[in-house]
Motif scaffolding. Structure first.
Motif, PDB file in Angstrom:
ATOM      1  N   PHE A 136      41.333 120.959 104.950  1.00 19.95           N
ATOM      2  CA  PHE A 136      41.284 121.826 103.773  1.00 19.95           C
ATOM      3  C   PHE A 136      40.904 121.030 102.518  1.00 19.95           C
ATOM      4  CE2 PHE A 136      44.699 124.725 105.823  1.00 19.95           C
ATOM      5  CZ  PHE A 136      43.718 125.362 106.551  1.00 19.95           C
ATOM      6  N   LEU A 137      41.445 119.818 102.405  1.00 19.03           N
ATOM      7  CA  LEU A 137      41.072 118.968 101.270  1.00 19.03           C
ATOM      8  C   LEU A 137      39.594 118.631 101.311  1.00 19.03           C
ATOM      9  CD1 LEU A 137      43.576 116.067 100.438  1.00 19.03           C
ATOM     10  CD2 LEU A 137      42.927 118.015  99.029  1.00 19.03           C
ATOM     11  N   ASN A 138      39.121 118.268 102.477  1.00 18.90           N
ATOM     12  CA  ASN A 138      37.751 117.797 102.623  1.00 18.90           C
ATOM     13  C   ASN A 138      36.717 118.888 102.366  1.00 18.90           C
ATOM     14  OD1 ASN A 138      35.993 115.545 103.333  1.00 18.90           O
ATOM     15  ND2 ASN A 138      35.481 116.701 105.170  1.00 18.90           N
ATOM     16  N   ASP A 139      37.092 120.155 102.646  1.00 21.00           N
ATOM     17  CA  ASP A 139      36.118 121.218 102.407  1.00 21.00           C
ATOM     18  C   ASP A 139      36.334 121.938 101.076  1.00 21.00           C
ATOM     19  OD1 ASP A 139      38.132 123.170 102.762  1.00 21.00           O
ATOM     20  OD2 ASP A 139      37.610 123.510 104.862  1.00 21.00           O
ATOM     21  N   GLY A 140      37.277 121.443 100.270  1.00 16.17           N
ATOM     22  CA  GLY A 140      37.493 122.019  98.945  1.00 16.17           C
ATOM     23  C   GLY A 140      38.336 123.266  98.925  1.00 16.17           C
ATOM     24  N   SER A 141      38.970 123.630 100.048  1.00 18.00           N
ATOM     25  CA  SER A 141      39.820 124.821 100.077  1.00 18.00           C
ATOM     26  C   SER A 141      41.070 124.640  99.225  1.00 18.00           C
ATOM     27  CB  SER A 141      40.229 125.162 101.510  1.00 18.00           C
ATOM     28  OG  SER A 141      39.109 125.407 102.313  1.00 18.00           O
ATOM     29  N   ILE A 142      41.529 123.400  99.096  1.00 15.95           N
ATOM     30  CA  ILE A 142      42.688 123.101  98.264  1.00 15.95           C
ATOM     31  C   ILE A 142      42.343 121.928  97.354  1.00 15.95           C
ATOM     32  CG2 ILE A 142      44.426 123.994  99.875  1.00 15.95           C
ATOM     33  CD1 ILE A 142      44.868 121.161 100.880  1.00 15.95           C
ATOM     34  N   ASP A 143      43.042 121.845  96.217  1.00 14.52           N
ATOM     35  CA  ASP A 143      42.842 120.742  95.269  1.00 14.52           C
ATOM     36  C   ASP A 143      43.696 119.535  95.632  1.00 14.52           C
ATOM     37  OD1 ASP A 143      41.160 122.325  93.513  1.00 14.52           O
ATOM     38  OD2 ASP A 143      43.001 123.352  92.876  1.00 14.52           O
ATOM     39  N   LEU A 144      44.921 119.802  96.040  1.00 17.47           N
ATOM     40  CA  LEU A 144      45.907 118.752  96.281  1.00 17.47           C
ATOM     41  C   LEU A 144      46.669 119.053  97.565  1.00 17.47           C
ATOM     42  CD1 LEU A 144      47.213 118.759  92.634  1.00 17.47           C
ATOM     43  CD2 LEU A 144      46.173 116.751  93.671  1.00 17.47           C
ATOM     44  N   MET A 145      47.255 118.019  98.140  1.00 15.73           N
ATOM     45  CA  MET A 145      47.978 118.165  99.403  1.00 15.73           C
ATOM     46  C   MET A 145      49.293 117.402  99.324  1.00 15.73           C
ATOM     47  SD  MET A 145      46.669 116.903 103.166  1.00 15.73           S
ATOM     48  CE  MET A 145      46.719 115.150 102.799  1.00 15.73           C
ATOM     49  N   HIS A 267      59.432 106.976 106.223  1.00 14.59           N
ATOM     50  CA  HIS A 267      58.239 107.811 106.162  1.00 14.59           C
ATOM     51  C   HIS A 267      57.958 108.227 104.727  1.00 14.59           C
ATOM     52  CE1 HIS A 267      55.427 109.182 108.950  1.00 14.59           C
ATOM     53  NE2 HIS A 267      55.692 110.453 108.903  1.00 14.59           N
ATOM     54  N   ARG A 268      56.704 108.029 104.260  1.00 12.10           N
ATOM     55  CA  ARG A 268      56.356 108.375 102.893  1.00 12.10           C
ATOM     56  C   ARG A 268      55.889 109.831 102.786  1.00 12.10           C
ATOM     57  NH1 ARG A 268      51.911 105.070 100.574  1.00 12.10           N
ATOM     58  NH2 ARG A 268      50.993 105.310 102.640  1.00 12.10           N
ATOM     59  N   ILE A 269      56.249 110.464 101.678  1.00 15.58           N
ATOM     60  CA  ILE A 269      55.687 111.758 101.301  1.00 15.58           C
ATOM     61  C   ILE A 269      54.651 111.492 100.220  1.00 15.58           C
ATOM     62  CG2 ILE A 269      56.146 113.999 100.253  1.00 15.58           C
ATOM     63  CD1 ILE A 269      58.885 113.957 101.494  1.00 15.58           C
ATOM     64  N   LEU A 270      53.460 112.042 100.413  1.00 11.82           N
ATOM     65  CA  LEU A 270      52.340 111.759  99.528  1.00 11.82           C
ATOM     66  C   LEU A 270      51.846 113.023  98.833  1.00 11.82           C
ATOM     67  CD1 LEU A 270      50.159 109.674 102.014  1.00 11.82           C
ATOM     68  CD2 LEU A 270      51.833 108.779 100.382  1.00 11.82           C
ATOM     69  N   LEU A 271      51.265 112.829  97.658  1.00 11.10           N
ATOM     70  CA  LEU A 271      50.405 113.827  97.053  1.00 11.10           C
ATOM     71  C   LEU A 271      48.998 113.255  97.151  1.00 11.10           C
ATOM     72  CD1 LEU A 271      50.487 116.570  95.564  1.00 11.10           C
ATOM     73  CD2 LEU A 271      50.295 115.268  93.435  1.00 11.10           C
ATOM     74  N   ALA A 272      48.071 114.010  97.738  1.00  8.64           N
ATOM     75  CA  ALA A 272      46.735 113.475  98.012  1.00  8.64           C
ATOM     76  C   ALA A 272      45.665 114.447  97.528  1.00  8.64           C
ATOM     77  CB  ALA A 272      46.575 113.222  99.514  1.00  8.64           C
TER      78      ALA A 272
END
Length: 298
Positions: A136-145, A267-272
């Protein structure tokens, strides 16, 4: 002819993956959205949506690219509408993808706090699994993950929000329920219940395999709450990172969570976000706000 209204119709259809649900969200007729899609596909002379009988609509590769650009243009239009009336105040929409297991822990409170501070920004979020979110990130469906640090693509930027230690989930009647901690060697002798998500399952099994252990996977679960219910009812044990406040399953059966002593690092939680799509001012504001929001809670 391109109009902001027709672009908003296409973005809504892409977000809902359904013309019917998009029409309901915009309080307009379904034929109005279908007509806008037909006009824009005619304008580009390319298919934007794939019609899936009984399953709504999906974007074509061209559709993913053009809808990402439409979303950006709509945000710019919202910014222009408010230009000069508080130039430093972001406006528009932020699209956030979140790993389904994390969503109930963070999204409601985080979204409420952000929208209180930035009332001209609307946060739209979708819950998904490890396999779907990077796409979804790669195709622009979402801004952030918002996700764990599992299986991320190379062209994704990221910032660490917090770290969680894994723990063992047991039924309340288990013989280990009173233990202070457990290790992977203990668990390898027990039937193991895992999430059905491929990335999550591979990650957890690899913890065992690196120690020469081969646990028996007795069941898999589509949702975190189903996994908790299976454990609570004695089908096996599990290793998880999210710890709900309630120590009972949906049917009231008791659960026990015990730290896993021999797994490092936590385990890390990320904003990407993707390098392919520059973040809008609203998305930048959400990113900075989220980092500070987590920092205040650790």
């Amino acid at each position: 002819m391109l109009t902001l209204r027709s672009l908003s119709y296409l973005v809504a259809a892409a977000d809902h993956e359904s013309v019917t649900e998009a029409a309901a969200s915009l309080n307009i007729s379904q034929p109005a959205i279908s007509a806008a899609i037909a006009r824009l596909e005619g304008h580009y002379d390319q298919q934007i949506f794939v019609r899936q009988k009984g399953r709504g609509v999906g974007l074509t590769p061209f559709g993913r690219e053009v809808v990402a650009r439409m979303r950006s243009l709509l945000n710019q239009a919202a910014e222009l509408e408010h230009y000069g009336r508080g130039r430093d105040t972001p406006v528009g929409e932020v699209s956030l993808g979140c790993f389904a297991e994390l969503a109930p822990h963070y999204l409601p409170a985080l979204t409420k706090a952000f929208e209180k501070s930035f009332p001209l920004v609307r946060v739209r979020f979708r819950e998904a699994g490890f396999d779907e979110l990077p796409r979804f990130l790669n195709d622009g469906s979402i801004d952030l993950m918002l996700d764990y640090d599992i299986g991320l693509l190379e062209d994704i930027e990221q910032v660490t929000l917090t770290s969680l230690a894994p723990y063992v989930l047991l039924p309340g009647s288990h013989r280990w329920a009173g233990r202070k901690d457990l290790n992977l060697e203990n668990l390898a002798k027990e039937p193991l219940i895992l999430a059905s998500d491929n990335q999550s399952r591979r990650y957890l099994l690899d913890l065992f395999h690196r120690r020469g252990l081969r646990p028996e996977v007795s069941r898999t679960a589509e949702s975190f709450e189903t996994l908790r219910g299976l454990v609570a009812n004695g089908y096996g044990i599990s290793v998880v990172h999210s710890r709900p406040a309630s120590q009972v399953s949906y049917d009231g059966s008791p659960l026990v969570s015990i730290p896993l002593a021999d797994v490092e690092p936590t385990h890390r939680i990320l904003l990407a976000w993707s390098r392919r799509f520059p973040l809008s001012p609203a998305a930048e504001a959400y990113k900075d706000f989220t980092v500070n929001w987590f920092r205040q809670r650790t």
